[in-house]
Design a protein around this motif. Sequence first.
Motif, PDB file in Angstrom:
ATOM      1  N   ILE A  53       0.867  -1.194   0.000  1.00 12.68           N
ATOM      2  CA  ILE A  53       0.000   0.000   0.000  1.00 12.68           C
ATOM      3  C   ILE A  53       0.895   1.232   0.000  1.00 12.68           C
ATOM      4  CG2 ILE A  53      -1.719   1.318   1.314  1.00 12.68           C
ATOM      5  CD1 ILE A  53      -2.570  -1.424   2.560  1.00 12.68           C
ATOM      6  N   ILE A  54       0.624   2.133  -0.921  1.00 11.13           N
ATOM      7  CA  ILE A  54       1.428   3.359  -1.002  1.00 11.13           C
ATOM      8  C   ILE A  54       0.575   4.524  -0.498  1.00 11.13           C
ATOM      9  CG2 ILE A  54       2.682   4.914  -2.558  1.00 11.13           C
ATOM     10  CD1 ILE A  54       3.267   2.511  -4.356  1.00 11.13           C
ATOM     11  N   SER A  55       1.090   5.221   0.513  1.00 10.01           N
ATOM     12  CA  SER A  55       0.303   6.326   1.091  1.00 10.01           C
ATOM     13  C   SER A  55       0.187   7.489   0.095  1.00 10.01           C
ATOM     14  CB  SER A  55       0.976   6.827   2.375  1.00 10.01           C
ATOM     15  OG  SER A  55       2.136   7.562   2.042  1.00 10.01           O
ATOM     16  N   ASN A  56      -0.761   8.370   0.352  1.00  6.08           N
ATOM     17  CA  ASN A  56      -0.947   9.532  -0.534  1.00  6.08           C
ATOM     18  C   ASN A  56       0.299  10.396  -0.592  1.00  6.08           C
ATOM     19  OD1 ASN A  56      -3.499   8.730  -1.092  1.00  6.08           O
ATOM     20  ND2 ASN A  56      -4.474  10.050   0.456  1.00  6.08           N
ATOM     21  N   ASP A  57       0.952  10.583   0.600  1.00  4.23           N
ATOM     22  CA  ASP A  57       2.160  11.414   0.639  1.00  4.23           C
ATOM     23  C   ASP A  57       3.271  10.817  -0.221  1.00  4.23           C
ATOM     24  OD1 ASP A  57       0.918  13.182   2.290  1.00  4.23           O
ATOM     25  OD2 ASP A  57       1.831  12.418   4.151  1.00  4.23           O
ATOM     26  N   LEU A  62       6.428  10.412  -5.443  1.00  2.00           N
ATOM     27  CA  LEU A  62       6.749   9.578  -6.613  1.00  2.00           C
ATOM     28  C   LEU A  62       6.384  10.297  -7.902  1.00  2.00           C
ATOM     29  CD1 LEU A  62       5.462   6.096  -5.316  1.00  2.00           C
ATOM     30  CD2 LEU A  62       7.834   6.878  -5.477  1.00  2.00           C
ATOM     31  N   LYS A  63       5.207  10.948  -7.851  1.00  2.00           N
ATOM     32  CA  LYS A  63       4.718  11.662  -9.041  1.00  2.00           C
ATOM     33  C   LYS A  63       5.626  12.861  -9.334  1.00  2.00           C
ATOM     34  CE  LYS A  63       0.544  13.524 -11.005  1.00  2.00           C
ATOM     35  NZ  LYS A  63      -0.612  14.307 -10.682  1.00  2.00           N
ATOM     36  N   GLU A  64       5.900  13.633  -8.271  1.00  2.00           N
ATOM     37  CA  GLU A  64       6.704  14.858  -8.443  1.00  2.00           C
ATOM     38  C   GLU A  64       8.076  14.557  -9.039  1.00  2.00           C
ATOM     39  OE1 GLU A  64       7.191  17.055  -4.789  1.00  2.00           O
ATOM     40  OE2 GLU A  64       8.734  18.323  -5.727  1.00  2.00           O
ATOM     41  N   HIS A  65       8.678  13.407  -8.613  1.00  2.00           N
ATOM     42  CA  HIS A  65      10.044  13.101  -9.063  1.00  2.00           C
ATOM     43  C   HIS A  65      10.079  12.027 -10.143  1.00  2.00           C
ATOM     44  CE1 HIS A  65      12.113  15.550  -6.016  1.00  2.00           C
ATOM     45  NE2 HIS A  65      11.001  15.334  -5.333  1.00  2.00           N
ATOM     46  N   ASN A  66       8.898  11.700 -10.643  1.00  2.00           N
ATOM     47  CA  ASN A  66       8.843  10.749 -11.747  1.00  2.00           C
ATOM     48  C   ASN A  66       9.521   9.416 -11.407  1.00  2.00           C
ATOM     49  OD1 ASN A  66       7.789  10.330 -14.159  1.00  2.00           O
ATOM     50  ND2 ASN A  66       9.334  11.483 -15.352  1.00  2.00           N
ATOM     51  N   ILE A  67       9.248   8.902 -10.239  1.00  2.00           N
ATOM     52  CA  ILE A  67       9.895   7.668  -9.767  1.00  2.00           C
ATOM     53  C   ILE A  67       8.995   6.471 -10.075  1.00  2.00           C
ATOM     54  CG2 ILE A  67      10.674   6.421  -7.681  1.00  2.00           C
ATOM     55  CD1 ILE A  67      11.337   9.203  -6.505  1.00  2.00           C
ATOM     56  N   PRO A  68       9.538   5.450 -10.750  1.00  2.00           N
ATOM     57  CA  PRO A  68       8.711   4.283 -11.059  1.00  2.00           C
ATOM     58  C   PRO A  68       8.336   3.499  -9.800  1.00  2.00           C
ATOM     59  CG  PRO A  68      10.986   3.944 -11.770  1.00  2.00           C
ATOM     60  CD  PRO A  68      10.900   5.345 -11.258  1.00  2.00           C
ATOM     61  N   PHE A  69       7.137   2.938  -9.781  1.00  2.00           N
ATOM     62  CA  PHE A  69       6.694   2.183  -8.595  1.00  2.00           C
ATOM     63  C   PHE A  69       5.717   1.084  -8.982  1.00  2.00           C
ATOM     64  CE2 PHE A  69       3.577   5.515  -9.236  1.00  2.00           C
ATOM     65  CZ  PHE A  69       2.369   4.864  -9.061  1.00  2.00           C
ATOM     66  N   GLU A  70       5.556   0.114  -8.058  1.00  2.00           N
ATOM     67  CA  GLU A  70       4.515  -0.906  -8.233  1.00  2.00           C
ATOM     68  C   GLU A  70       3.811  -1.085  -6.900  1.00  2.00           C
ATOM     69  OE1 GLU A  70       4.855  -4.139 -10.764  1.00  2.00           O
ATOM     70  OE2 GLU A  70       6.796  -3.521 -11.604  1.00  2.00           O
ATOM     71  N   GLU A  71       2.483  -1.021  -6.942  1.00  2.00           N
ATOM     72  CA  GLU A  71       1.718  -1.123  -5.690  1.00  2.00           C
ATOM     73  C   GLU A  71       1.304  -2.579  -5.475  1.00  2.00           C
ATOM     74  OE1 GLU A  71      -0.994   2.058  -5.194  1.00  2.00           O
ATOM     75  OE2 GLU A  71      -1.173   1.705  -3.038  1.00  2.00           O
TER      76      GLU A  71
END
Length: 230
Positions: A53-57, A62-71
């Motif tokens: 689970i990825i918190s809103n913060d 992640l969005k601001e720094h364009n960091i790839p992620f998988e939830e």
Amino acid sequence: MVETPAKNPLFPIFVKLHTLNLLLVGGGYVALEKLATLLINSPDAKIKLVAGIISNDVHAVLKEHNIPFEERDFEVRDLEDVDLAIVAINDGQISSKIAAACKERKVLTNVADQPAICDFYLGSVVQKGNLKIAISTNGKSPTIAKRIKEMLNETIPDEMEDLLNNMQRIRNGLKGDFTEKVKQLDAITSVLIDNKNKKSVFRTFLYMLSYIIAILFLMIAGYYILSALL
Ligand SMILES: C[C@@]1(CC(=O)O)C2=NC(=C\c3[nH]c(c(CCC(=O)O)c3CC(=O)O)Cc3[nH]c(c(CC(=O)O)c3CCC(=O)O)/C=C3\N/C(=C\2)[C@@H](CCC(=O)O)[C@]3(C)CC(=O)O)/[C@H]1CCC(=O)O
Ligand SMILES: NC(=O)c1ccc[n+]([C@@H]2O[C@H](COP(=O)([O-])OP(=O)(O)OC[C@H]3O[C@@H](n4cnc5c(N)ncnc54)[C@H](O)[C@@H]3O)[C@@H](O)[C@H]2O)c1
């Protein structure tokens, strides 16, 4: 000859995170703190995040720094091409399993707040322009590391960046062989240590802090001894 070993056996290095692949496991409060530390120090770090689970913060960073992620939960395949891992999840047993999988693949790992299974610790970091000082207490007191960071941040002048830039210019302009250059650079900067015999504000701070802590310790120990006797 090699000097006698220091009490803190950790070896500090400064890592180029923009040339390495770092996996961050976890998407909660601690992961957010680690993400902030990573980005403040190495804005171009190559990070990938995996968390159930990825918190809103965390999502926002992640969005601001364009960091790839998988939830989703961690899977061993996440370690493919990974050089370093930071694990910040709320399950000690799974953390140990992830750390073991990292070890098998020779991925250096930090498990937040679990020194026993870390290959490396994060330090408190002082930054003044290009000057960077990393502080370790060998895991004894991250709070003291934080306080020393704050103390150094206040005492090291902001002009440090100008000093470094000027020194770089002088360094690039120096002629002569290596020994001669070292001699000249030592002479130019000797003013910085001329006051070494005077008690610095920093030393006074450390003396005061250790006295306060010693008194607190005696008070707490006294309290326990007295309550055991009565
Ligand atoms: C430096 C910093 C870097 C960072 O994490 O970015 C860092 N911890 C920071 C803060 C901090 N951490 C904790 C508190 C609460 C107060 C306290 O306990 O003091 C505070 C203070 C606060 O938040 O104000 C809790 C804590 N931390 C560890 C344990 C486990 C244990 O000791 O067994 C527990 C107990 C958990 C529990 O009780 O559940 C362990 C580790 N923490 C380390 C690093 C490594 C050793 C560094 C060193 O050599 O000193 C090490 C070994 C491994 C690691 O995590 O890398 C960062 C400074 C932030 C800054 O500079 O502002
Ligand atoms: N929050 C604090 O101030 C604090 C302080 C000291 C220590 N800690 C410790 O640090 C750890 C993390 O704390 P937190 O506050 O970030 O927890 P949290 O509950 O906010 O977040 C935990 C995260 O781990 C993820 N996770 C759990 N299992 C996973 C798995 N198998 N694969 C991928 N992701 C997984 C969850 O999805 C979540 O994103 C805990 O062990 C906690 O005890 C927290």
